[in-house]
Structure formats: structure tokens, C-alpha cells
Motif scaffolding. Structure first.
Motif, PDB file in Angstrom:
ATOM      1  N   VAL A  83      18.264 -33.260  12.903  1.00 43.79           N
ATOM      2  CA  VAL A  83      18.844 -32.091  14.481  1.00 43.79           C
ATOM      3  C   VAL A  83      19.413 -30.745  13.233  1.00 43.79           C
ATOM      4  O   VAL A  83      18.964 -30.077  13.939  1.00 43.79           O
ATOM      5  N   SER A  84      19.604 -30.689  11.684  1.00 44.74           N
ATOM      6  CA  SER A  84      20.185 -29.856  11.119  1.00 44.74           C
ATOM      7  C   SER A  84      18.436 -28.696  11.200  1.00 44.74           C
ATOM      8  O   SER A  84      18.995 -27.474  10.695  1.00 44.74           O
ATOM      9  N   LEU A  85      17.466 -29.591  10.932  1.00 46.53           N
ATOM     10  CA  LEU A  85      16.368 -28.791  10.854  1.00 46.53           C
ATOM     11  C   LEU A  85      16.492 -27.648  12.161  1.00 46.53           C
ATOM     12  O   LEU A  85      16.060 -26.764  11.797  1.00 46.53           O
ATOM     13  N   LYS A  86      16.645 -28.370  13.204  1.00 41.56           N
ATOM     14  CA  LYS A  86      16.754 -27.723  14.596  1.00 41.56           C
ATOM     15  C   LYS A  86      17.717 -26.693  14.413  1.00 41.56           C
ATOM     16  O   LYS A  86      17.376 -26.193  15.327  1.00 41.56           O
ATOM     17  N   ILE A  87      19.134 -26.918  14.177  1.00 37.09           N
ATOM     18  CA  ILE A  87      19.521 -26.177  14.498  1.00 37.09           C
ATOM     19  C   ILE A  87      19.132 -24.694  13.134  1.00 37.09           C
ATOM     20  O   ILE A  87      19.277 -23.605  13.167  1.00 37.09           O
ATOM     21  N   ALA A 142      16.347 -23.726  12.111  1.00 33.22           N
ATOM     22  CA  ALA A 142      15.087 -23.184  13.323  1.00 33.22           C
ATOM     23  C   ALA A 142      16.037 -22.990  14.703  1.00 33.22           C
ATOM     24  O   ALA A 142      15.625 -20.384  13.962  1.00 33.22           O
ATOM     25  N   ILE A 143      17.127 -22.475  15.031  1.00 36.73           N
ATOM     26  CA  ILE A 143      17.368 -21.717  15.435  1.00 36.73           C
ATOM     27  C   ILE A 143      18.260 -20.569  14.927  1.00 36.73           C
ATOM     28  O   ILE A 143      17.555 -19.172  15.623  1.00 36.73           O
ATOM     29  N   ALA A 144      18.283 -20.723  14.017  1.00 42.68           N
ATOM     30  CA  ALA A 144      19.204 -19.597  13.434  1.00 42.68           C
ATOM     31  C   ALA A 144      18.204 -18.690  12.835  1.00 42.68           C
ATOM     32  O   ALA A 144      18.110 -17.323  13.101  1.00 42.68           O
ATOM     33  N   ALA A 145      17.230 -19.181  12.490  1.00 36.88           N
ATOM     34  CA  ALA A 145      15.457 -18.368  12.302  1.00 36.88           C
ATOM     35  C   ALA A 145      15.439 -17.946  12.966  1.00 36.88           C
ATOM     36  O   ALA A 145      15.018 -16.231  12.996  1.00 36.88           O
ATOM     37  N   PHE A 146      15.029 -18.271  14.294  1.00 34.86           N
ATOM     38  CA  PHE A 146      14.845 -18.057  15.164  1.00 34.86           C
ATOM     39  C   PHE A 146      15.667 -16.654  15.427  1.00 34.86           C
ATOM     40  O   PHE A 146      15.036 -15.154  16.099  1.00 34.86           O
ATOM     41  N   ILE A 147      16.691 -16.319  15.170  1.00 37.35           N
ATOM     42  CA  ILE A 147      17.891 -15.621  16.214  1.00 37.35           C
ATOM     43  C   ILE A 147      17.706 -14.360  14.750  1.00 37.35           C
ATOM     44  O   ILE A 147      18.167 -13.391  15.740  1.00 37.35           O
ATOM     45  N   SER A 148      18.196 -14.733  14.034  1.00 37.93           N
ATOM     46  CA  SER A 148      17.470 -14.107  12.889  1.00 37.93           C
ATOM     47  C   SER A 148      16.529 -12.463  13.440  1.00 37.93           C
ATOM     48  O   SER A 148      16.106 -11.400  12.537  1.00 37.93           O
ATOM     49  N   VAL A 149      14.863 -13.153  13.365  1.00 40.84           N
ATOM     50  CA  VAL A 149      14.176 -12.095  13.729  1.00 40.84           C
ATOM     51  C   VAL A 149      14.221 -11.121  15.196  1.00 40.84           C
ATOM     52  O   VAL A 149      13.872 -10.549  15.673  1.00 40.84           O
ATOM     53  N   ALA A 150      14.884 -12.893  16.385  1.00 43.59           N
ATOM     54  CA  ALA A 150      14.709 -12.334  17.959  1.00 43.59           C
ATOM     55  C   ALA A 150      15.308 -10.907  18.377  1.00 43.59           C
ATOM     56  O   ALA A 150      14.942 -10.247  18.233  1.00 43.59           O
ATOM     57  N   SER A 151      17.074 -10.756  17.425  1.00 40.42           N
ATOM     58  CA  SER A 151      18.003 -10.566  17.882  1.00 40.42           C
ATOM     59  C   SER A 151      17.939  -9.242  17.201  1.00 40.42           C
ATOM     60  O   SER A 151      18.177  -8.070  18.202  1.00 40.42           O
TER      61      SER A 151
END
Lengths: 159, 107
Positions: free
Chosen positions: B66-70, B72-81
Motif C-alpha cells: 500500500v505504501s508503494l502505491k501511495i 507511486a501516486i506521489a511520483a505521478f503527481i510530481s510529474v503531472a501537476s
């Protein structure tokens, strides 16, 4: 400021190296997440519809950052229509097969007559089958709708 | 461990608050987008990292996943935003939104 504005307006509209690079980085992960949502739909929030929308959105993102021709390279109009219809067929086919085999419509435990398995396991597997069908149908219909609307039915460059 | 998580999450909330103040107080489109884009990215990253660490306080394989998924979300936001902010800014520039300058401040 004037200089910057003229520089931005002289480029072809919608082409941006930064956006294209970021989209190229993100699309594999978006599609992986869409598949995850589809196949994990019966354990966790999500399912065929949501996963299909995520998968379709990855193609729409590609069409927005590049153009429609780039998406045709990955999934042609013909493949798209065939996959969409196949998805709907998997869904209704599974459901109707249950009714034909003596259960109710969408009563997956009736499928145990084809492949002998615990009826409770078949309920889980049947939901998976139906969700794969729904996911395929939703993804391809969404992509197809976007192609039609963004290019006015001409299927040229798009937005 | 809990203290580190609390510091991370509170730091994230602080940056969210700064972003809100920036959106409300800054004078024109570009400066508001500047506040929203930067603060949201950093704040989401901090809050999500804090949550991922807090989730690890009971160290099992499921929690690690679950922590790895969270993360991954953080990494995704830091690219997408930042990309989204860039695209919006460029769209505004092309369609001719005028920035706030000394001359336009009078009216």
C-alpha cells in the motif's frame, strides 16, 4: 512579454515538447493502472467501467498531446470498432450463457456446468469475465467518441 | 516515526494553506497559477509521503505494498501537476491573457 507571446503563437498549435515528453512518460503507467483497476475490480473499488475509462483516457491524452494520427498508429479505427463490439459481446454472451445453462441472467454459478468448479468460485470468475468485457467496450467507445467529436467526423488531425 | 509523519503532513498542510492564500491574494492569472501549481505539487508530495510512512508503522507485506502505491501516486503527481500548469500557462499566453504590470495596476 510581447516577444514571448509571439514566440508561443508562431508554433503549431498544441505542440509542446514538455507536454509530449511528460505524456510519453505517463501513458504506460496510466494503462497499467487501468488494467489493475479492471482485474482488481472484484476485490477493491473499481471495476470494468472505471478501468475502461482510465484506459480510454490514456488514448485521449495521447490524442491531445500529439494528434489523432499518432493514436491511429496504436489502435486503428477498425481494431477499435472490433474490440468495442467484442467487449459488449463478452458481457452479454456471458450473461446469456448463464440463462441458457439454466440459471438466471448473470447468475454465474450456472457456468459450473461447462467447467466444473465450486459455484462460489465461479461467481468470482464470472464477475471478472464480465468486467473484462465492460472494460473493453467502455475503453473503445470512449476513444471512438473522442475521435469523432474532436475531428468533426473527418478523422484527420483532431484538436 | 509518528513525529516524522506528523511533521511531513503538517508541512504539506502549511504549503496547501500558502497556496490558498496565493490564489486568493495574488493579482492576475499567471501569478495565481504560479502559486497553485508549485504549492499543490510540493504539498501533495509531503502529505502522501507522510501517509506512506505512517502506514509502515505496522510493518507487513500488505502495508509495504500500500505504501508503494501511495508513493507511486506521489511520483505521478510530481510529474503531472507541473506539466498541467505549464500547458495551462502556455494556453493562456497563446490566447493573449495580459500579465499584471505597473501600468495596468492603476485601474
Amino acid at each position: 512579454m510581447k516577444h514571448l507571446q509571439e514566440k508561443a503563437q508562431s508554433k503549431p498549435l498544441g505542440e509542446s515538447l514538455i507536454v509530449q515528453t511528460a505524456v510519453r512518460m505517463m501513458i504506460p503507467f496510466i494503462q497499467l493502472f487501468g488494467l489493475y483497476v479492471i482485474v482488481h475490480g472484484h476485490y477493491s473499488p473499481g471495476g470494468g467501467f472505471q478501468g475502461g475509462v482510465v484506459l480510454g483516457a490514456s488514448f485521449i491524452l495521447m490524442a491531445l498531446a500529439y494528434d489523432l494520427q499518432k493514436t491511429f498508429g496504436y489502435i486503428s479505427e477498425r481494431t477499435n470498432a472490433i474490440l468495442g463490439s467484442t467487449g459488449a459481446l463478452i458481457y452479454t454472451g456471458t450473461a446469456a450463457l448463464c440463462a441458457v445453462l439454466g440459471g438466471y441472467f448473470l447468475d454465474y454459478s450456472a457456468l459450473a456446468k461447462i467447467i466444473p468448479m465450486n459455484p462460489i468460485d465461479w461467481r468470482s470468475m464470472g464477475i471478472f469475465l464480465v468486467e473484462v468485457g465492460v472494460g473493453l467496450a467502455v475503453m473503445n467507445i470512449m476513444v471512438s467518441l473522442f475521435w469523432d467529436i474532436s475531428s468533426g467526423g473527418k478523422m484527420d488531425e483532431g484538436l | 516515526m509518528t513525529i516524522v509523519c506528523a511533521i511531513l503532513i503538517l508541512g504539506g498542510l502549511f504549503f496547501y494553506a500558502v497556496g490558498v492564500v496565493g490564489i486568493l491574494r495574488l493579482p492576475d492569472f499567471y501569478t495565481r497559477l504560479h502559486a497553485a501549481g508549485k504549492c499543490d505539487t510540493l504539498a501533495s508530495f509531503l502529505v502522501l509521503t507522510g501517509l506512506a510512512l505512517y502506514n509502515l508503522s505496522d510493518f507487513t507485506l500488505a502495508n509495504v505494498l500500500v505504501s508503494l502505491k501511495i508513493l507511486a501516486i506521489a511520483a505521478f503527481i510530481s510529474v503531472a501537476s507541473p506539466t498541467a500548469t505549464h500547458a495551462i500557462t502556455e494556453g493562456a499566453l497563446i490566447s493573449g491573457v495580459q500579465p499584471w504590470t505597473k501600468e495596468t495596476r492603476a485601474k
